[in-house]
Scaffold this active site. Structure first.
Site, PDB file in Angstrom:
ATOM      1  N   GLY A 116     -39.657  27.587  45.039  1.00  0.00           N
ATOM      2  CA  GLY A 116     -38.834  28.517  45.460  1.00  0.00           C
ATOM      3  C   GLY A 116     -37.273  28.620  44.552  1.00  0.00           C
ATOM      4  O   GLY A 116     -36.728  29.027  45.165  1.00  0.00           O
ATOM      5  N   LYS A 123     -38.415  32.774  42.672  1.00  0.00           N
ATOM      6  CA  LYS A 123     -37.512  33.771  42.561  1.00  0.00           C
ATOM      7  C   LYS A 123     -37.904  34.491  41.598  1.00  0.00           C
ATOM      8  O   LYS A 123     -37.618  36.089  41.668  1.00  0.00           O
ATOM      9  CB  LYS A 123     -36.042  33.268  42.875  1.00  0.00           C
ATOM     10  CG  LYS A 123     -36.081  32.688  44.185  1.00  0.00           C
ATOM     11  CD  LYS A 123     -35.998  33.640  45.255  1.00  0.00           C
ATOM     12  CE  LYS A 123     -35.522  32.999  46.640  1.00  0.00           C
ATOM     13  NZ  LYS A 123     -36.109  31.875  47.317  1.00  0.00           N
ATOM     14  N   ASP A 131     -34.006  35.126  52.505  1.00  0.00           N
ATOM     15  CA  ASP A 131     -32.932  34.534  52.000  1.00  0.00           C
ATOM     16  C   ASP A 131     -32.358  35.085  50.794  1.00  0.00           C
ATOM     17  O   ASP A 131     -32.773  35.831  49.962  1.00  0.00           O
ATOM     18  CB  ASP A 131     -33.446  32.933  51.399  1.00  0.00           C
ATOM     19  CG  ASP A 131     -34.459  33.042  50.351  1.00  0.00           C
ATOM     20  OD1 ASP A 131     -35.256  33.894  50.412  1.00  0.00           O
ATOM     21  OD2 ASP A 131     -34.487  32.169  49.478  1.00  0.00           O
ATOM     22  N   ASP A 132     -30.716  34.580  50.432  1.00  0.00           N
ATOM     23  CA  ASP A 132     -30.111  35.167  49.378  1.00  0.00           C
ATOM     24  C   ASP A 132     -30.349  36.697  49.334  1.00  0.00           C
ATOM     25  O   ASP A 132     -30.361  37.204  48.084  1.00  0.00           O
ATOM     26  CB  ASP A 132     -30.670  34.706  48.018  1.00  0.00           C
ATOM     27  CG  ASP A 132     -30.544  33.002  48.219  1.00  0.00           C
ATOM     28  OD1 ASP A 132     -30.079  32.562  49.010  1.00  0.00           O
ATOM     29  OD2 ASP A 132     -31.210  32.348  47.167  1.00  0.00           O
ATOM     30  N   TYR A 176     -30.356  30.212  56.813  1.00  0.00           N
ATOM     31  CA  TYR A 176     -31.009  29.302  56.468  1.00  0.00           C
ATOM     32  C   TYR A 176     -30.319  27.856  56.562  1.00  0.00           C
ATOM     33  O   TYR A 176     -30.786  26.982  56.304  1.00  0.00           O
ATOM     34  CB  TYR A 176     -32.167  29.487  55.659  1.00  0.00           C
ATOM     35  CG  TYR A 176     -31.304  29.514  54.177  1.00  0.00           C
ATOM     36  CD1 TYR A 176     -30.696  28.747  53.223  1.00  0.00           C
ATOM     37  CD2 TYR A 176     -31.169  30.825  53.483  1.00  0.00           C
ATOM     38  CE1 TYR A 176     -30.125  28.850  52.109  1.00  0.00           C
ATOM     39  CE2 TYR A 176     -30.660  31.249  52.188  1.00  0.00           C
ATOM     40  CZ  TYR A 176     -29.967  30.146  51.424  1.00  0.00           C
ATOM     41  OH  TYR A 176     -29.647  30.334  50.308  1.00  0.00           O
ATOM     42  N   TRP A 191     -36.241  21.357  51.936  1.00  0.00           N
ATOM     43  CA  TRP A 191     -35.232  20.526  51.261  1.00  0.00           C
ATOM     44  C   TRP A 191     -34.883  21.088  49.873  1.00  0.00           C
ATOM     45  O   TRP A 191     -35.915  20.969  48.755  1.00  0.00           O
ATOM     46  CB  TRP A 191     -35.802  19.059  51.237  1.00  0.00           C
ATOM     47  CG  TRP A 191     -34.689  18.086  51.007  1.00  0.00           C
ATOM     48  CD1 TRP A 191     -33.424  17.827  51.487  1.00  0.00           C
ATOM     49  CD2 TRP A 191     -34.974  16.765  50.443  1.00  0.00           C
ATOM     50  NE1 TRP A 191     -32.845  16.903  51.094  1.00  0.00           N
ATOM     51  CE2 TRP A 191     -33.686  16.073  50.470  1.00  0.00           C
ATOM     52  CE3 TRP A 191     -35.940  16.185  49.742  1.00  0.00           C
ATOM     53  CZ2 TRP A 191     -33.533  14.958  49.741  1.00  0.00           C
ATOM     54  CZ3 TRP A 191     -35.555  15.077  49.141  1.00  0.00           C
ATOM     55  CH2 TRP A 191     -34.428  14.393  49.197  1.00  0.00           C
ATOM     56  N   ASN A 192     -33.750  21.200  49.539  1.00  0.00           N
ATOM     57  CA  ASN A 192     -33.368  21.599  48.297  1.00  0.00           C
ATOM     58  C   ASN A 192     -33.109  20.505  47.165  1.00  0.00           C
ATOM     59  O   ASN A 192     -31.923  20.141  46.937  1.00  0.00           O
ATOM     60  CB  ASN A 192     -32.238  22.505  48.203  1.00  0.00           C
ATOM     61  CG  ASN A 192     -32.654  23.970  48.665  1.00  0.00           C
ATOM     62  OD1 ASN A 192     -33.494  24.387  47.729  1.00  0.00           O
ATOM     63  ND2 ASN A 192     -32.286  24.810  49.192  1.00  0.00           N
TER      64      ASN A 192
END
Length: 863
Positions: A191, A222, A298-299, A338, A395-396
């Site tokens: 992601g 993305k 997201d984003d 998020y 988890w980034n």
């Protein structure tokens, strides 16, 4: 800071930041992922495994004491169902299986695998993937809760075969294993922003997931245009469709759930046409074998963020697509809110709307308190109380799309080991765009997500290093332990076994230990090149390995320079010093592929700066006028603050975290000094930037405790200039006053001008007198680049002149002394970088011809 580095400082990092912003349009990804600056140490310790390593760590495993069994003559397999025989034999490829159907039950060591009706005496838990494995003199017995359980037992057997105890695949130790996963969903979300993984790397990773019991791969890069706007409505071209089908099949073989994600929120229209567009895209993916789907909101900004519309869409898809299909997994959603950093907390917040209205089967992603953050019970309690279900943790880490010049190879930690499936339903890692290099972290992600309570970060990392590069673990470990920190944002401990020192703290013991470590750093790249058997991994690591080796040499040279400085010999020292400075091209590569940011790079840069200051003081008897950054932000202790002290308005220091009441940024002078001017350029630009103190005061202090104002109540000023009656100060700061602003703080330049330094007319025959001033600024860490010729005046009482230069290899300079009639009174040609020139009587100015960097010109007067 070494002389030739300053003009290029962080230019590469800045270009990366702007690239990320462009990809996100109005979203500042670097800002989102850089909100935590604490550096927590890695917990755990290395354990002795007696050459017997299984990953993930089984919940229960013991050697029975019966010794070992001989499988050299082959294994006869008895598997659960006839129609699954082929699949299980494929899974057991590493065993000497007697696999022809005609002699399947002939001689050989028996292996029996069953699932479905699990006898309680085997202790197999009632969860997917649970299994028991027993190796005894009577045979190998596998009992799985389901098909996944048998597959995972086979993977454990595979890892047992990799251990020395297996004696090259001819024997197996007698043991018992009873095992089951902590979290139902464990794996990876592709992601990140940036270059998506290649098809070859994805296939390699899917095999890795299967081997280490990861069961979820979420496909959502993305920068896949058919995943996101504007082409999410369009079908994949034939080549991409073929690849996705192959990924689905590879996942099936490895018992990995391939989840195809769509990111429609940037331009989705909440109407029937776009709903049907979404269903049509899902149908196309379903036809290609996809049975699990996720929707990312997201984003994004604008209408796509509407939580009521999101819930309506998700619930309708569940009722009209997921349930009627019968073989499609419950949907996964990434909400717009998020992370706790910007999530609206109240009952009318999007997450609370999810909790009240979203179909309970739908799994909801969460990244923690901030975008890149630890997995804690507190953050899960916060979100779970709102979404009314256990969150699915995204988890980034080890993602680097906000720090693309780094290659993260450090331990996986910051994960609460007391959590269960009641706290979070799943755990997936968002890795780097370097898929093969992400395997080291994913090895430990698999370990934690399978058996959280027994997870030991250091031990897991040590085992992972062995798996990645078994023949050259030591060299790889040297690279990895110094390639862990993000430098900004979600900080990771790095170089924890290394002790660095400053010039003033030099001891022989410290010197020798650090020199040996830099020697290991210098040698590691060649060892890895020669011994790494993973060609895909080597391609990803190679640019970083190249710069890592250079850093090792520079560090050794810096220590040698300390020895030279202590031994005396000015010319020899300076010539060696300039050879250890980086050119602009060196700096560019150094910034593009960083490692050792926590200790090795700071040692090199601080050592070079300390040596320059000490050498200047030895030559002149005065302290060098070098500023040191101070302030309330944690990263003022890093080399990043050099960007506001480098004389280059194109580079900038940034706080990396939101500004708040009481924050300030400043500089410490080397000694109490009379000042006549202070000039500060705030923000990343002076037009429309938001990262600055919009309400501030400029203050000075003698002792760093009591502060007096120079300028007060500054409002919306990018360009701050104080010029007034001289004041004595040791510290200057810009302090934030009352403001609603929560942006970062950025400073392009923080310049301080003393009133006591004598001036020299260096404008004569110079095309750039402003830059030439750096040759007379009483510090060796700045320089003036002379492309051909310049000259400067010589005051009447001057008896000698010392020029500290960097002359290019093979180059030379000519120094001509002129009288007031412009007659040449003396001429010297030299290739030296350290030049002592006795001034001929009657000389009024000196001309320098030749290409060189001029660090400092020191004029000595007759007393």
């Amino acid at each position: 800071m070494n002389p030739r580095s300053l003009l290029m400082l962080i230019a590469v990092s800045f270009s990366m930041l702007t690239t990320v912003q462009a990809q996100n349009e109005n979203f500042d990804l670097a800002g989102q992922r850089s909100e935590v600056q604490l550096v927590n140490p890695v917990p755990g310790e290395k354990r002795a495994h007696q050459e017997f390593v299984i990953n993930p760590t089984p919940r229960y495993m013991r050697l029975t004491g019966e010794g070992s069994v001989d499988i050299g003559n082959g294994i006869k397999a008895i598997v659960p169902k006839a129609d699954s025989l082929h699949n299980y034999l494929e899974d057991m490829y590493f065993l000497p299986i007697l696999c022809k159907c005609s002699d399947l039950y002939s001689k050989g060591f028996p292996l029996e695998a069953t699932y479905g009706e699990v006898p309680t005496e085997h202790g197999v838990q009632n969860v997917s993937g649970a299994y028991s494995l027993k190796i005894s003199k009577n045979g190998i017995k596998i009992v799985g809760y389901d098909d996944a359980g048998i597959f995972y037992a086979i993977q454990t057997l595979r890892l047992i075969m990799d251990n020395p105890a297996a004696k090259d695949g001819k024997s197996l130790p007698c043991l018992e294993v009873v095992d089951s996963p902590t979290f139902p969903y464990r794996g990876v979300v592709e992601g990140f922003y940036g270059t998506p993984w290649s098809h070859k790397v994805r296939l390699s990773l899917i095999d890795f997931y299967g081997k280490y019991k990861l069961n979820t791969y979420i496909y959502g890069p993305k920068d896949d245009p058919y995943h996101s706007s504007p082409n999410w409505r369009l079908p994949y071209p034939d080549a991409e469709r073929k690849n996705i089908k192959e990924l689905v099949e590879a996942c099936r073989k490895n018992r990995v759930d391939f989840v195809w994600a769509i990111h429609p929120g940037k331009d989705i229209k909440w109407n029937e046409e776009d709903y049907q567009n979404l269903v049509h895209k899902f149908e196309l993916m379903y036809a290609d074998g996809v049975r699990s789907f996720a929707i990312f909101f997201d984003d994004i900004e604008g209408e796509g963020t509407n939580p009521e519309k999101q819930v309506e869409l998700l619930n309708r898809l569940t009722e009209e697509f997921v349930k009627p299909k019968g073989d499609v997994s419950p949907l996964i959603v990434c909400p717009t809110d998020y992370s706790k950093l910007w999530a609206k907390a109240g009952e009318d917040g999007p997450l609370s709307i999810y909790g009240r209205k979203l179909d309970p089967s739908i799994r909801v992603f969460w990244t923690g308190d901030v975008v890149c953050s630890d997995v804690t019970r507190a953050t899960l309690d916060w979100v779970n109380s709102r979404i009314k279900r256990p969150a699915f943790f995204w988890w980034n880490y080890p993602v680097t799309d906000y720090v693309r010049n780094l290659m993260l190879q450090g331990p996986v930690y910051g994960l609460d080991t007391s959590l269960t499936s009641k706290d979070m339903c799943g755990f997936v890692s968002n890795p780097m765009e370097h898929g093969e290099a992400s395997k080291l972290a994913l090895y430990s992600v698999a370990d934690y997500s399978w058996n959280a309570s027994d997870y030991n970060p250091i031990d897991s990392w040590e085992r992972g290093l062995e798996v990645m590069m078994p023949c050259i673990k030591s060299a790889y470990r040297t690279f990895a332990i110094h390639s862990s920190d993000t430098e900004t944002g979600y900080r990771r401990d790095e170089s924890w076994e290394t002790e660095t020192f400053r010039l003033a703290d030099y001891t022989q013991e410290k010197r020798d230990k650090l020199y040996n470590e830099f020697d290991s750093v210098a040698l590691a790249p060649a060892e890895i090149e020669a011994g790494c058997t993973d060609s895909l991994l080597l391609v990803e690591l190679r640019p970083w390995l190249k710069e890592f080796g250079k850093l090792g040499v520079r560090g050794q040279n810096a220590i040698d320079l300390m020895d030279l400085y202590r031994a005396g010999g000015d010319k020899r020292f300076w010539n060696a010093y300039v050879r250890n400075c980086m050119t602009a091209e060196d700096r560019k590569e150094y910034e593009a592929h960083k490692s050792g940011t926590m200790k090795l790079q700071p040692f090199y840069e601080q050592a070079m700066a300390d040596l320059a200051d000490a050498f200047y003081e030895r030559l002149t008897g005065e302290k060098a006028f070098r500023l040191q950054a101070i302030g309330t932000y944690p990263n003022v202790r890093t080399t990043q603050t050099n960007m506001m002290l480098d004389g280059d308005t194109a580079t900038f220091y940034t706080s990396g975290v939101s500004q708040k009441a009481g924050d300030w940024v400043g500089v410490a002078l080397p000694e109490l000094t009379t000042l006549r001017k202070v000039h500060i350029l705030q923000g990343r630009n002076s037009k429309d930037d938001t990262d600055f103190f919009d309400h501030a005061a400029l203050e000075y202090s003698v002792d760093g405790k009591t502060w007096q104002p120079l300028l007060d109540d500054l409002r919306n000023q990018y360009d701050i200039l104080w010029r007034g009656d001289p004041v004595q100060a040791r510290y200057i700061r810009l302090r934030r006053l009352d403001s609603e602003r929560t942006n970062w703080a950025s400073i392009r330049e923080f310049s301080v001008f003393p009133a006591t330094k004598k001036s020299v007319n260096y404008a004569k025959n110079s095309s750039n007198p402003v830059n030439l001033a750096k040759a007379f600024d009483h510090q060796l860490t700045t320089f003036f680049h002379s492309p051909g010729a310049f000259s400067f005046d010589v005051p009447k009482k001057t008896i000698s002149c010392t020029l500290l230069l960097s002359v290019p290899e093979g180059g030379s300079v000519i120094l001509r002394q002129y009288d007031k009639h412009n007659n040449v009174r003396s001429e010297t040609t030299t290739t030296d970088s350290f030049i002592n020139l006795n001034i001929v009587k009657g000389v009024t100015h000196i001309g320098v011809v030749g290409t060189a960097d001029v660090n400092e010109i020191i004029l000595k007067e007759k007393h």
